[in-house]
Design an enzyme around this catalytic site. Sequence first.
Site, mmCIF file in Angstrom:
data_model
loop_
_atom_site.group_PDB
_atom_site.id
_atom_site.type_symbol
_atom_site.label_atom_id
_atom_site.label_comp_id
_atom_site.label_asym_id
_atom_site.label_seq_id
_atom_site.Cartn_x
_atom_site.Cartn_y
_atom_site.Cartn_z
ATOM 1 N N SER A 1 -3.048 -3.167 -4.262
ATOM 2 C CA SER A 1 -1.980 -4.141 -4.508
ATOM 3 C C SER A 1 -1.453 -4.065 -5.935
ATOM 4 O O SER A 1 -2.030 -3.404 -6.805
ATOM 5 C CB SER A 1 -2.495 -5.556 -4.239
ATOM 6 O OG SER A 1 -3.397 -5.943 -5.266
ATOM 7 N N CYS A 2 -0.379 -4.796 -6.184
ATOM 8 C CA CYS A 2 0.240 -4.805 -7.513
ATOM 9 C C CYS A 2 -0.738 -5.283 -8.579
ATOM 10 O O CYS A 2 -0.894 -4.637 -9.632
ATOM 11 C CB CYS A 2 1.499 -5.664 -7.507
ATOM 12 S SG CYS A 2 1.295 -7.290 -6.738
#
Length: 340
Positions: free
Chosen positions: A138-139
């Site tokens: 994920s970011c």
Amino acid sequence: MISVAVNGYGTIGKRVADAILKQPDMRLIGVAKTSPNYEAFIAHRKGIKIYVPQQSIKKFEESGIPVAGTIEDLVKASDIVVDTTPNGVGAQYKPIYQQFQRNAIFQGGEKAEVADISFSALCNYDEALGKKYIRVVSCNTTALLRTICTINKVTKVEKVRATIVRRAADQKEVKKGPINSLVPDPATVPSHHAKDVNSVIKNLDIVTMAVIAPTTLMHMHFINITLKDKVEKKDVLSVLENTPRIVLISSKYDAEATAELVEVARDLKRERNDIPEVMVFDDSVYVKDNEVMLMYAVHQESIVVPENVDAIRASTRLMSAEDSIRITNESLGILKGYLI
């Protein structure tokens, strides 16, 4: 030339598709959409071929968007699929990729078990070479891993404690909130980000906490790192300054708020105002003996885009980590050093 399909054309998918179009060794076959919204119209205007579920063909054609084929046709025409569908949907598409024996790149919203390996280009590119199914984390996890693996080049990282202030929604997500509240995400410790980091760095002692804030622009991380050996502040700043995909923000800019950083991106004529680099505030870097603290901003809409490009090359064994990261950075205008 590797033929790439992008399944999903939302926040991440449209950025990945544009990034693929800029690579000298990749060809974008097309993108998959399930509804004829404004993103589909823009993709059509750009000349990108659009593939849709069988049951959606009529709806697209009635909207005036030509359909190049079904999602199955898109998968068959490609060498590898980048799945940027919503959280959990990628796992539902995996049987189609398996049916046509196509490699696939998944996103961090999927469970780690969907793939052979979780991926962060600066941390474990070589481990991902030849893997059929890769999950780009994920970011927030991408930012954590970039930072941790960079500082690990100074001396071994032994322990990490991090607090994450998450944006509530992307700018286009008008039905999400909160509008006037801070929401623990969750109140239990650790947040899922620690487990996600451990999917790449297996034995790292890491604990994370997270809270959702009423903003759409960026995340902010506050991180405390314990190292094996004593270090000097200048060495930490030097490695941050000389590592690609990390930029330093100087107080001289008088631009420390996330809104001001977006304005900087506008003035630099960054496409979509994107800043895929981790933005470290240089004044926040604190070093005492073997302890390092720092603060950085994370543009959630774009930080994982270069990782997806590198994951394609790793999965298909196109080139080494050094060469892939260099070509991706050059083609996308990704910096190191100071942002300005």
